[in-house]
Design an enzyme around this catalytic site. Sequence first.
Site, PDB file in Angstrom:
ATOM      1  N   ASN A 160      34.138 -84.417 -22.743  1.00 32.53           N
ATOM      2  CA  ASN A 160      33.002 -84.655 -21.841  1.00 32.53           C
ATOM      3  C   ASN A 160      31.727 -84.615 -22.681  1.00 32.53           C
ATOM      4  O   ASN A 160      31.363 -83.556 -23.192  1.00 32.53           O
ATOM      5  CB  ASN A 160      33.010 -83.561 -20.759  1.00 32.53           C
ATOM      6  CG  ASN A 160      31.850 -83.673 -19.789  1.00 32.53           C
ATOM      7  OD1 ASN A 160      30.870 -84.373 -20.050  1.00 32.53           O
ATOM      8  ND2 ASN A 160      31.946 -82.970 -18.682  1.00 32.53           N
ATOM      9  N   CYS A 200      25.012 -84.071 -16.564  1.00 33.84           N
ATOM     10  CA  CYS A 200      26.079 -85.096 -16.517  1.00 33.84           C
ATOM     11  C   CYS A 200      25.634 -86.375 -15.811  1.00 33.84           C
ATOM     12  O   CYS A 200      26.146 -87.451 -16.105  1.00 33.84           O
ATOM     13  CB  CYS A 200      27.310 -84.539 -15.822  1.00 33.84           C
ATOM     14  SG  CYS A 200      27.986 -83.152 -16.719  1.00 33.84           S
ATOM     15  N   HIS A 222      31.509 -90.956 -14.956  1.00 33.54           N
ATOM     16  CA  HIS A 222      31.203 -89.929 -15.956  1.00 33.54           C
ATOM     17  C   HIS A 222      32.515 -89.250 -16.336  1.00 33.54           C
ATOM     18  O   HIS A 222      33.327 -88.914 -15.478  1.00 33.54           O
ATOM     19  CB  HIS A 222      30.220 -88.922 -15.364  1.00 33.54           C
ATOM     20  CG  HIS A 222      30.189 -87.627 -16.109  1.00 33.54           C
ATOM     21  ND1 HIS A 222      29.965 -87.570 -17.462  1.00 33.54           N
ATOM     22  CD2 HIS A 222      30.387 -86.337 -15.695  1.00 33.54           C
ATOM     23  CE1 HIS A 222      30.006 -86.302 -17.851  1.00 33.54           C
ATOM     24  NE2 HIS A 222      30.276 -85.549 -16.806  1.00 33.54           N
TER      25      HIS A 222
HETATM   26  O1  UT7 Z   1      30.830 -82.670 -16.307  1.00 36.08           O
HETATM   27  C1  UT7 Z   1      30.324 -81.899 -15.276  1.00 36.08           C
HETATM   28  C2  UT7 Z   1      31.309 -81.735 -14.216  1.00 36.08           C
HETATM   29  N1  UT7 Z   1      32.421 -80.952 -14.685  1.00 36.08           N
HETATM   30  C3  UT7 Z   1      33.522 -80.966 -14.012  1.00 36.08           C
HETATM   31  O2  UT7 Z   1      33.615 -81.644 -13.026  1.00 36.08           O
HETATM   32  C4  UT7 Z   1      34.626 -80.023 -14.458  1.00 36.08           C
HETATM   33  C5  UT7 Z   1      35.323 -79.472 -13.252  1.00 36.08           C
HETATM   34  N2  UT7 Z   1      36.339 -78.451 -13.525  1.00 36.08           N
HETATM   35  C6  UT7 Z   1      37.430 -78.652 -14.288  1.00 36.08           C
HETATM   36  O3  UT7 Z   1      37.579 -79.703 -14.863  1.00 36.08           O
HETATM   37  C7  UT7 Z   1      38.476 -77.593 -14.323  1.00 36.08           C
HETATM   38  O4  UT7 Z   1      38.166 -76.575 -13.382  1.00 36.08           O
HETATM   39  C8  UT7 Z   1      38.681 -76.946 -15.730  1.00 36.08           C
HETATM   40  C9  UT7 Z   1      39.342 -77.936 -16.652  1.00 36.08           C
HETATM   41  C10 UT7 Z   1      37.355 -76.505 -16.279  1.00 36.08           C
HETATM   42  C11 UT7 Z   1      39.584 -75.713 -15.626  1.00 36.08           C
HETATM   43  O5  UT7 Z   1      40.826 -76.060 -15.052  1.00 36.08           O
HETATM   44  P1  UT7 Z   1      41.405 -75.166 -13.863  1.00 36.08           P
HETATM   45  O6  UT7 Z   1      42.695 -75.775 -13.499  1.00 36.08           O
HETATM   46  O7  UT7 Z   1      40.364 -75.100 -12.789  1.00 36.08           O
HETATM   47  O8  UT7 Z   1      41.663 -73.777 -14.566  1.00 36.08           O
HETATM   48  P2  UT7 Z   1      41.074 -72.337 -14.212  1.00 36.08           P
HETATM   49  O9  UT7 Z   1      39.672 -72.224 -14.628  1.00 36.08           O
HETATM   50  O10 UT7 Z   1      41.403 -71.998 -12.787  1.00 36.08           O
HETATM   51  O11 UT7 Z   1      41.951 -71.410 -15.141  1.00 36.08           O
HETATM   52  C12 UT7 Z   1      43.381 -71.313 -14.966  1.00 36.08           C
HETATM   53  C13 UT7 Z   1      43.935 -70.415 -16.045  1.00 36.08           C
HETATM   54  C14 UT7 Z   1      43.186 -69.078 -16.157  1.00 36.08           C
HETATM   55  O12 UT7 Z   1      44.150 -68.089 -16.469  1.00 36.08           O
HETATM   56  P3  UT7 Z   1      44.746 -67.111 -15.322  1.00 36.08           P
HETATM   57  O13 UT7 Z   1      43.554 -66.412 -14.749  1.00 36.08           O
HETATM   58  O14 UT7 Z   1      45.421 -68.009 -14.344  1.00 36.08           O
HETATM   59  O15 UT7 Z   1      45.681 -66.242 -16.083  1.00 36.08           O
HETATM   60  C15 UT7 Z   1      42.291 -69.296 -17.341  1.00 36.08           C
HETATM   61  O16 UT7 Z   1      41.984 -68.080 -18.006  1.00 36.08           O
HETATM   62  O17 UT7 Z   1      43.803 -71.043 -17.322  1.00 36.08           O
HETATM   63  C16 UT7 Z   1      43.141 -70.155 -18.238  1.00 36.08           C
HETATM   64  N3  UT7 Z   1      42.356 -70.972 -19.160  1.00 36.08           N
HETATM   65  C17 UT7 Z   1      42.856 -71.486 -20.297  1.00 36.08           C
HETATM   66  N4  UT7 Z   1      44.065 -71.388 -20.865  1.00 36.08           N
HETATM   67  C18 UT7 Z   1      44.257 -72.023 -22.023  1.00 36.08           C
HETATM   68  C19 UT7 Z   1      41.070 -71.367 -19.038  1.00 36.08           C
HETATM   69  N5  UT7 Z   1      40.722 -72.128 -20.096  1.00 36.08           N
HETATM   70  C20 UT7 Z   1      41.808 -72.208 -20.876  1.00 36.08           C
HETATM   71  C21 UT7 Z   1      42.068 -72.857 -22.103  1.00 36.08           C
HETATM   72  N6  UT7 Z   1      43.304 -72.736 -22.641  1.00 36.08           N
HETATM   73  N7  UT7 Z   1      41.126 -73.590 -22.747  1.00 36.08           N
END
Ligand code: UT7
Length: 335
Positions: free
Chosen positions: A292, A114, A262
């Site tokens: 992204n 990134c 980014h």
């Molecule tokens: O470019 C390089 C740098 N990248 C970044 O900086 C990205 C940093 N991270 C993020 O942007 C976020 O952490 C994400 C967008 C990747 C994820 O968001 P989050 O709010 O951290 O969600 P999470 O991973 O904690 O997941 C929350 C819930 C989970 O379900 P449970 O365990 O609460 O039942 C996941 O299974 O959301 C679920 N989940 C989804 N649900 C629907 C994960 N992905 C999805 C999805 N659709 N695509």
Amino acid sequence: MYNSKIIGLGYYVPENVVTNDDLAQVMDTNDAWIQERTGIKERRHVIRGEDTTTTMGVKAAQIAIDRAGIAKDDIDFIVFATLSPDYYFPGPGVLVQRDLGIKTVGALDVRNQCSGFIYALSVADQYIKSGMYRNVLVIGSELHSHGLDMTTRGRAVSVIFGDGAGAAILTREEDTDKGILSTHLHSEGQHAEELSLIAPGMGKRWVTDIINDDDPNDESYYPYMNGQFVFKNAVVRFSEVILEGLAANNLSPKDINLLVPHQANLRISQFIQKKFDLSDDQVYNNIMKYGNTTAASIPIALTEAWEEAKVNEGDLVVLAAFGSGFTWGSAIIRW
Ligand code: UT7
């Protein structure tokens, strides 16, 4: 002493638009979750056989070269940033040299994910500052879609990433108050595996394992991201490296005309905007349209901002990135 300055920008994204609803057809996800957590509405995916990381980079580069008003043979060096090269080796830099028909100048591949474009820009800037080269072509290009796990198992990663390319031509600037004032690079390999693609690296397997491996449950062929951990580190490092760059030039956030972060997550950009008390006009975001695109995200966003006349002579433009490695960096530019 010289500075370097950007005199041409271009981007290319594949025509094929993939909406959040399209993704919900193949995995358990939905438009509301994706938009709420990331800000993304749609992204572009290459249709198989129509483009590669290199061909997208070439198309973006051609536009940048035309806009710079230079000839291809005026280019003294090529720097290509990507995490999704066409081949394991050689890297795409030499493929660009070949496909654009540029004379046999050096071509360097940058592997900093990134923050790849900031690293590439920094390399180009140093070559120009030292007087070694006059015109450098810098490309960031990614073809993510062919390598993502497009099932529910991979949804936390696969909904985020998109395909595309951006390019810049840097040239010598005699006025050292103009152009790229400074770049600032960091890494923290302690967290290397928190955002990574382990296979097909040679670290863990023999090539015969890859050829014979038909295990559908082997997740090491897909990118992995510890989302919340990456998010927490991103907001801290983005802020730090922007402030570091500004301080090095006796500037503060209020001097910023345009911040082009980014495009990792709209929530990260909004966090930085709020922290530095910047207006909507001072932060450029296009993750809504492209997702992204890793090394391509800054040059695509910078090109769009320039096309929309949001980058003008004399403006202070700040670029900043954070991602896999972890690596992060910033570039402070007086346009
Ligand atoms: O470019 C390089 C740098 N990248 C970044 O900086 C990205 C940093 N991270 C993020 O942007 C976020 O952490 C994400 C967008 C990747 C994820 O968001 P989050 O709010 O951290 O969600 P999470 O991973 O904690 O997941 C929350 C819930 C989970 O379900 P449970 O365990 O609460 O039942 C996941 O299974 O959301 C679920 N989940 C989804 N649900 C629907 C994960 N992905 C999805 C999805 N659709 N695509």
